[in-house]
Motif scaffolding. Structure first.
Motif, PDB file in Angstrom:
ATOM      1  N   GLY A 128       0.616  -1.261   0.034  1.00 30.98           N
ATOM      2  CA  GLY A 128      -0.467   0.173   0.385  1.00 30.98           C
ATOM      3  C   GLY A 128       0.823   1.132  -0.105  1.00 30.98           C
ATOM      4  N   ASP A 129       1.819   1.136  -0.618  1.00 33.46           N
ATOM      5  CA  ASP A 129       2.610   2.487  -0.682  1.00 33.46           C
ATOM      6  C   ASP A 129       3.889   2.219  -1.599  1.00 33.46           C
ATOM      7  N   GLY A 130       3.450   1.803  -3.302  1.00 32.10           N
ATOM      8  CA  GLY A 130       4.247   1.861  -4.116  1.00 32.10           C
ATOM      9  C   GLY A 130       3.223   2.358  -4.944  1.00 32.10           C
ATOM     10  N   VAL A 131       4.007   3.367  -6.121  1.00 32.06           N
ATOM     11  CA  VAL A 131       2.526   3.184  -7.022  1.00 32.06           C
ATOM     12  C   VAL A 131       3.929   3.176  -8.537  1.00 32.06           C
ATOM     13  N   ALA A 132       3.388   2.501  -9.310  1.00 35.22           N
ATOM     14  CA  ALA A 132       4.026   2.645 -10.849  1.00 35.22           C
ATOM     15  C   ALA A 132       2.166   2.789 -11.962  1.00 35.22           C
ATOM     16  N   GLY A 230       8.630   0.543 -16.908  1.00 36.54           N
ATOM     17  CA  GLY A 230       8.521   1.621 -16.688  1.00 36.54           C
ATOM     18  C   GLY A 230       8.417   2.129 -15.876  1.00 36.54           C
ATOM     19  N   TYR A 231       7.115   3.258 -15.067  1.00 35.29           N
ATOM     20  CA  TYR A 231       7.952   3.464 -13.727  1.00 35.29           C
ATOM     21  C   TYR A 231       7.687   2.843 -12.701  1.00 35.29           C
ATOM     22  N   TRP A 232       8.296   3.081 -11.524  1.00 32.35           N
ATOM     23  CA  TRP A 232       7.754   2.768 -10.393  1.00 32.35           C
ATOM     24  C   TRP A 232       8.252   3.261  -9.274  1.00 32.35           C
ATOM     25  N   PRO A 254       3.449  10.255 -14.412  1.00 34.12           N
ATOM     26  CA  PRO A 254       2.847   8.551 -15.166  1.00 34.12           C
ATOM     27  C   PRO A 254       2.642   7.826 -14.755  1.00 34.12           C
ATOM     28  N   TRP A 255       2.243   7.585 -12.828  1.00 34.88           N
ATOM     29  CA  TRP A 255       1.530   6.472 -12.411  1.00 34.88           C
ATOM     30  C   TRP A 255      -0.741   7.177 -13.030  1.00 34.88           C
TER      31      TRP A 255
END
Length: 260
Positions: A128-132, A230-232, A254-255
């Protein structure tokens, strides 16, 4: 419908400036909890049935979703009767189950406690603490084609995270070491897809998902690796939070694959 389990019960000690008063997934980016950003990603691909695995300060998560519509919509309330008229009901088409899996339960234990709610079908799992900007549809298709118990999304991040050792075709995980001090290369980026068999490798509340349970899945030859190019970005520190905040404020996050 594939359900999405969100690990949201840890203490988040490396972000204590924020997590002393709220659980880490409720720390805001652009005025919204980072968990909301993650859920928007899944919902963009048609996955809108969520199971939130809460623990530390779970009451903040409960309160957020119980009050969600009132926070995002205009309304008129008759204080005498309590009747509410929603002037413009702006909300999400989500089904959200919030569980208290215990304040001291480790990540694998939280997953095990949610077994009855996740059912006997394929499900997604993430932190619950990372975006991508992971393409969830491609991830699910990859997992289906590999036919293993679990797929982990591998991302590139040097330094303080642990590396994955992959097969020659880079589709199967042969070794897993979390948060080694000198690792580089591809690492565990979360965004898992799991089969019900994974519940059988979890002994109880005391286990971390990234340790014995995942080692057992690796030993069984049942952990696949989906390489996300991609983005993370995870939010492990106040610096990470400010980085994400600045990116969001730029209007070019980007997410953000969804449309308002």
């Amino acid at each position: 419908m594939v359900k999405v389990a969100l690990l949201a019960g840890g203490f988040g000690t490396r972000l204590s400036e924020e997590t002393s008063i709220r659980p880490k997934p409720m720390v805001e980016i652009g005025g919204r909890p980072i968990m909301w950003h993650i859920m928007k990603l899944y919902a963009h691909y048609g996955l809108n049935d969520f199971v939130v695995l809460g623990g530390y300060k779970v009451e903040f998560i409960r309160d957020y979703f119980l009050r969600y519509q009132s926070m995002v919509s205009d309304f008129t309330i008759d204080l005498g009767t309590g009747k509410v008229d929603w002037l413009e009901a702006r909300t999400e088409n989500w089904r959200v189950t919030v569980l208290d899996t215990g304040p001291d339960t480790m990540t694998a234990g939280r997953i095990k406690r949610a077994q009855a709610h996740l059912g006997n079908e394929t499900f997604c799992l993430t932190y619950g603490d990372g975006v991508a900007d992971v393409n969830i549809a491609e991830l699910l298709e990859f997992h289906k084609n590999q036919g293993r118990w679990c797929t982990v999304t591998a991302v590139t991040q040097p330094g303080r995270f642990g590396a994955l050792s992959l097969s020659d075709d880079r589709t199967q995980v042969r070794g897993f070491r979390e948060k080694g001090t000198h690792d580089g290369g591809l690492i565990n980026g979360g965004f898992f897809v799991c089969e019900p068999e994974i519940f059988g490798v979890i002994d109880g509340d005391h286990q971390m998902w990234e340790e014995a349970p995942m080692d057992r899945i690796v030993e069984a030859g049942q952990l696949s690796s989906y390489h996300h190019h991609g983005y993370w970005q995870s939010m492990d520190s106040l610096r990470d939070k400010m980085t994400l905040e600045n990116i969001w404020s730029s209007g070019k996050a980007p997410w953000k694959v969804w449309k308002d």
